[in-house]
Design an enzyme around this catalytic site. Structure first.
Site, PDB file in Angstrom:
ATOM      1  N   GLU A  91      16.775 -21.444 -18.939  1.00 23.12           N
ATOM      2  CA  GLU A  91      17.878 -20.491 -18.878  1.00 23.12           C
ATOM      3  C   GLU A  91      19.223 -21.200 -18.862  1.00 23.12           C
ATOM      4  OE1 GLU A  91      15.709 -16.661 -17.014  1.00 23.12           O
ATOM      5  OE2 GLU A  91      16.607 -17.982 -15.541  1.00 23.12           O
ATOM      6  N   CYS A 118      14.736 -22.607  -3.465  1.00 20.39           N
ATOM      7  CA  CYS A 118      15.120 -22.572  -4.882  1.00 20.39           C
ATOM      8  C   CYS A 118      14.011 -21.999  -5.748  1.00 20.39           C
ATOM      9  CB  CYS A 118      15.473 -23.987  -5.345  1.00 20.39           C
ATOM     10  SG  CYS A 118      15.804 -24.090  -7.115  1.00 20.39           S
ATOM     11  N   CYS A 343      23.147 -18.684  -8.815  1.00 19.41           N
ATOM     12  CA  CYS A 343      22.595 -19.992  -8.408  1.00 19.41           C
ATOM     13  C   CYS A 343      21.214 -19.822  -7.812  1.00 19.41           C
ATOM     14  CB  CYS A 343      23.432 -20.617  -7.302  1.00 19.41           C
ATOM     15  SG  CYS A 343      25.093 -20.916  -7.740  1.00 19.41           S
TER      16      CYS A 343
HETATM   17  N1  SAH Z   1      18.934 -29.774  -9.110  1.00 21.22           N
HETATM   18  C1  SAH Z   1      20.333 -29.811  -8.942  1.00 21.22           C
HETATM   19  C2  SAH Z   1      21.088 -28.812  -9.788  1.00 21.22           C
HETATM   20  C3  SAH Z   1      20.525 -27.436  -9.946  1.00 21.22           C
HETATM   21  S1  SAH Z   1      20.602 -26.322  -8.627  1.00 21.22           S
HETATM   22  C4  SAH Z   1      20.692 -29.645  -7.477  1.00 21.22           C
HETATM   23  O1  SAH Z   1      19.813 -29.284  -6.691  1.00 21.22           O
HETATM   24  O2  SAH Z   1      21.832 -29.918  -7.136  1.00 21.22           O
HETATM   25  C5  SAH Z   1      22.328 -25.871  -8.504  1.00 21.22           C
HETATM   26  C6  SAH Z   1      22.743 -25.453  -7.089  1.00 21.22           C
HETATM   27  O3  SAH Z   1      22.168 -24.195  -6.695  1.00 21.22           O
HETATM   28  C7  SAH Z   1      22.291 -26.464  -6.044  1.00 21.22           C
HETATM   29  O4  SAH Z   1      23.294 -26.719  -5.108  1.00 21.22           O
HETATM   30  C8  SAH Z   1      21.136 -25.728  -5.417  1.00 21.22           C
HETATM   31  O5  SAH Z   1      20.834 -26.232  -4.152  1.00 21.22           O
HETATM   32  C9  SAH Z   1      21.640 -24.303  -5.390  1.00 21.22           C
HETATM   33  N2  SAH Z   1      20.589 -23.319  -5.149  1.00 21.22           N
HETATM   34  C10 SAH Z   1      19.257 -23.447  -5.385  1.00 21.22           C
HETATM   35  N3  SAH Z   1      18.615 -22.315  -5.027  1.00 21.22           N
HETATM   36  C11 SAH Z   1      19.553 -21.458  -4.554  1.00 21.22           C
HETATM   37  C12 SAH Z   1      19.495 -20.105  -4.079  1.00 21.22           C
HETATM   38  N4  SAH Z   1      18.347 -19.429  -4.025  1.00 21.22           N
HETATM   39  N5  SAH Z   1      20.662 -19.523  -3.706  1.00 21.22           N
HETATM   40  C13 SAH Z   1      21.842 -20.196  -3.810  1.00 21.22           C
HETATM   41  N6  SAH Z   1      21.938 -21.451  -4.276  1.00 21.22           N
HETATM   42  C14 SAH Z   1      20.809 -22.082  -4.640  1.00 21.22           C
HETATM   43 FE1  SF4 Z   2      15.271 -28.811  -8.118  1.00 20.20          FE
HETATM   44 FE2  SF4 Z   2      17.881 -28.446  -7.557  1.00 20.20          FE
HETATM   45 FE3  SF4 Z   2      16.099 -26.434  -7.231  1.00 20.20          FE
HETATM   46 FE4  SF4 Z   2      16.045 -28.548  -5.591  1.00 20.20          FE
HETATM   47  S1  SF4 Z   2      17.713 -27.037  -5.814  1.00 20.20           S
HETATM   48  S2  SF4 Z   2      14.248 -27.569  -6.558  1.00 20.20           S
HETATM   49  S3  SF4 Z   2      16.566 -30.197  -6.968  1.00 20.20           S
HETATM   50  S4  SF4 Z   2      16.678 -27.386  -9.165  1.00 20.20           S
END
Ligand code: SAH
Ligand code: SF4
Length: 366
Positions: A91, A118, A343
């Site tokens: 996506e 996540c 996010c």
């Molecule tokens: N893997 C990388 C980039 C992708 S995630 C990382 O973890 O930084 C992008 C951002 O979204 C990160 O800060 C992640 O922690 C946040 N994120 C992940 N799941 C989320 C959720 N359910 N609600 C809000 N932010 C979330």
């Molecule tokens: Fe991977 Fe970033 Fe999601 Fe963590 S927050 S599982 S590092 S995509």
């Protein structure tokens, strides 16, 4: 074997051109046609000799991921589901704002790092994206948002002005392909974005942060999410390998090369987990030596996540505690959550190769 020219940055295209007996400057022309004009057809490349166009057509293609789904949220946020073969989908999200357009780009099909909150992490992991699949997201977004592209100052009227590597996957776990894609984003003959407008977000792969600093220091965002190792170990499991102290030291090393004079810390606000005033105070002590800004992200829910979003009041108090200590803290606006584009909601279609999803109930994804 047919090669996909989208996989190559300027240097790679020079090698291809000289390899077939052409002058190196043809690489710049190719970059401009492919990335500035958005051309995927050699026949249209009118300033290349016909013989070269024909030669290219026999040995190369410009092949993009296929759009399988295109949705627009009430706030204008747009999300594409792109098929990358073998039943896998990724996506990409475009977030229009008054004075900029930000594209949130994916780097992997799924993610192996399994952060507790996540949705991508829940999907398991299939593979790294190729350079073509990463840069193809930018190519497609510029085309689909459909602004007029002028040859004179192409980047001035592009739809996408900023890129954040915050889609599916951990960008620094796919280092080589991500960095080649960053090269293309920054190249004046391609997208011409400034380093300040391209951000890599990482959960904290310390050695790769050092390599990024040496190879391609763009803006850096760190997914911190907790003020101590005990809590961060639970939320961001990679912390067990690279604990907070090592992570902050890597941030310190990064700063002299960074295009901005601060590191962004992302902090997802989870109700009753990491969102108290005491957590905020612990955080202040932790980062006292690191020039930084905090981006507080209200948790975006997904099926069976097991977490709840912090109340608006808890977020406000948390931010105020940070700000009273002189830190800059903003609360990220939730965009596109009605189309699961916010996010952490990106799930795509991941044919999990790990055993993560075994036994988990995963919702069908649009
Ligand atoms: N893997 C990388 C980039 C992708 S995630 C990382 O973890 O930084 C992008 C951002 O979204 C990160 O800060 C992640 O922690 C946040 N994120 C992940 N799941 C989320 C959720 N359910 N609600 C809000 N932010 C979330
Ligand atoms: Fe991977 Fe970033 Fe999601 Fe963590 S927050 S599982 S590092 S995509």
């Amino acid at each position: 074997m047919t090669i996909n020219l989208l996989n190559y940055d300027g240097k790679g295209l020079v090698d291809i051109c000289t390899g077939i007996g052409e002058k190196p400057f043809r690489a710049k022309q190719l970059l401009r046609w492919i990335h500035q004009s958005g051309t995927a057809d050699f026949a249209a490349m009118s300033d290349l000799a016909k013989s070269l166009r024909e030669k290219l057509a026999t040995m190369a293609v410009i092949e993009l991921p296929q759009i399988t789904y295109d949705s627009v949220a009430a706030d204008g946020t747009r999300k594409w589901l792109l098929s990358v073969g073998s039943g896998n989908g990724i996506e990409t999200v475009f977030i229009p704002e008054a004075n900029r357009g930000t594209l949130c780009v994916s780097s992997q099909v799924g993610c192996a790092l399994a952060c507790a909150f996540c949705s991508t992490g829940r999907q398991g992991f299939n593979r790294n994206l190729t350079v073509a699949e990463i840069i193809g997201q930018l190519w497609i977004a510029n085309k689909m948002v459909g602004l007029e592209v002028s040859d004179k100052v192409p980047q001035a009227n592009r739809a996408v002005t900023n890129v954040v590597m915050m889609g599916m996957g951990e960008p620094l776990a796919n280092f080589d392909n991500v960095v080649t894609a960053l090269d293309i984003m920054l190249d004046d003959h391609a997208y011409g974005l400034s380093r300040r407008r391209v951000t890599v977000s990482t959960s904290g792969l310390v050695p790769a942060i050092d390599r990024l600093r040496e190879r391609c220091p763009v803006a850096l965002a760190i997914s911190l999410h907790a003020p101590n190792d005990a809590l961060r170990d639970r939320l961001v499991p990679i912390n067990k390998k690279y604990p907070i102290k090592e992570l902050l030291a890597a941030c310190q090393r990064y700063l002299p090369s960074a295009p901005r004079d601060f590191i962004t810390f992302e902090y997802v606000m989870l109700d009753g987990v990491n969102d108290s005033a005491a957590h905020a105070r612990e955080l202040i002590k932790l980062v006292q030596d690191v020039p930084c800004k905090f981006n507080l992200i209200p948790f975006n829910s997904f099926h069976d996540s097991g977490f709840k979003r912090s109340s608006a009041e808890a977020v406000r108090v948390f931010r105020d505690v940070l700000m009273q200590a002189g830190l800059v803290a903003t609360v990220r606006k939730t965009r596109g959550d009605d189309i699961a584009a916010a996010c952490g909601q990106l799930a795509g279609q991941v044919k999990d190769k790990t055993r993560r999803t075994a036994g988990l109930k995963i919702e069908a994804v649009q």
